[in-house]
Design an enzyme around this catalytic site. Structure first.
Site, PDB file in Angstrom:
ATOM      1  N   ASP A   7       6.588 134.455  86.356  1.00 37.71           N
ATOM      2  CA  ASP A   7       6.181 135.353  85.294  1.00 37.71           C
ATOM      3  C   ASP A   7       4.650 135.325  85.280  1.00 37.71           C
ATOM      4  OD1 ASP A   7       6.331 136.858  82.784  1.00 37.71           O
ATOM      5  OD2 ASP A   7       5.763 134.969  81.825  1.00 37.71           O
ATOM      6  N   ASP A   9       2.095 136.599  82.202  1.00 37.11           N
ATOM      7  CA  ASP A   9       1.494 136.254  80.908  1.00 37.11           C
ATOM      8  C   ASP A   9       2.196 135.059  80.281  1.00 37.11           C
ATOM      9  OD1 ASP A   9      -0.153 138.452  81.316  1.00 37.11           O
ATOM     10  OD2 ASP A   9       1.105 139.788  80.118  1.00 37.11           O
TER      11      ASP A   9
END
Length: 189
Positions: A7, A9
């Site tokens: 991922d 953020d």
């Protein structure tokens, strides 16, 4: 091919309730870029799967997103690392698309692009949706206690996560774990 799916953020860079909207707001988490470089040096290909609903919400445009990723790639290069590809969902939550995590569409795109089965591929994120999306295609779920999960305690996993989730304090600890596991497997072989 040794592949890791991250991922963005809250996992690689600081997250924001107001969204990361500019290259100036894109700030790497301590140790994250070095962790990616160490994974690369250990033979891992790293790709990103990221919801970027700021596009669908009109908070920034694709050229600004590209500028954020240009900054990320430059900082990674300086750290001796690289991300091979960035897969992102541009839709807002109301769009009911298949690519917005927790739906598995981004992971399906990754599997198709690389021509691989994702069973056992480590997928790393800071929120349940990151891990649920990967687990739908058989990825091994890894939670980092940064970003949205910063308030969790090691070992106490809410039910919203896949039951076989492995927890790490941050991306550097995940890299340590994965590299040590690979080395142990090679020694045992």
């Amino acid at each position: 091919m040794k592949l890791v799916i991250l991922d963005r953020d809250g996992t690689i860079n600081q997250d924001s309730a107001d969204f990361v909207k500019t290259p100036e707001e894109w700030v790497p988490l301590p140790g994250a870029l070095d962790a990616i470089a160490r994974l690369n040096h250990a033979g891992w290909h790293v790709v990103i799967a990221s919801n970027q609903s700021g596009l669908g919400r009109g908070l920034f445009d694709v050229s600004t997103l590209n500028a954020m990723h240009t900054k990320m790639h430059g900082l990674l290069t300086a750290a001796g690392g690289r991300v091979d590809a960035v897969f992102y969902c541009p839709h807002s939550p109301g769009d009911a698309c298949r690519c917005r995590k927790p739906e598995p569409g981004l992971f399906e795109q990754i599997a198709e692009r690389y021509g691989v089965d994702l069973k056992g591929v480590p997928a790393v994120g800071d929120a349940p949706r990151d891990l649920v999306a990967g687990a739908a295609l058989g990825c091994e779920p890894h939670l980092v206690l940064t970003g949205k999960s910063a308030g969790l305690t090691m070992g106490k996993l809410p039910e919203s996560y896949p039951k076989d989730t492995i927890m790490h304090t941050d991306l550097a600890a995940f890299a340590d774990f994965l590299i040590a596991r690979k080395e142990a497997a090679e020694e045992a072989a």
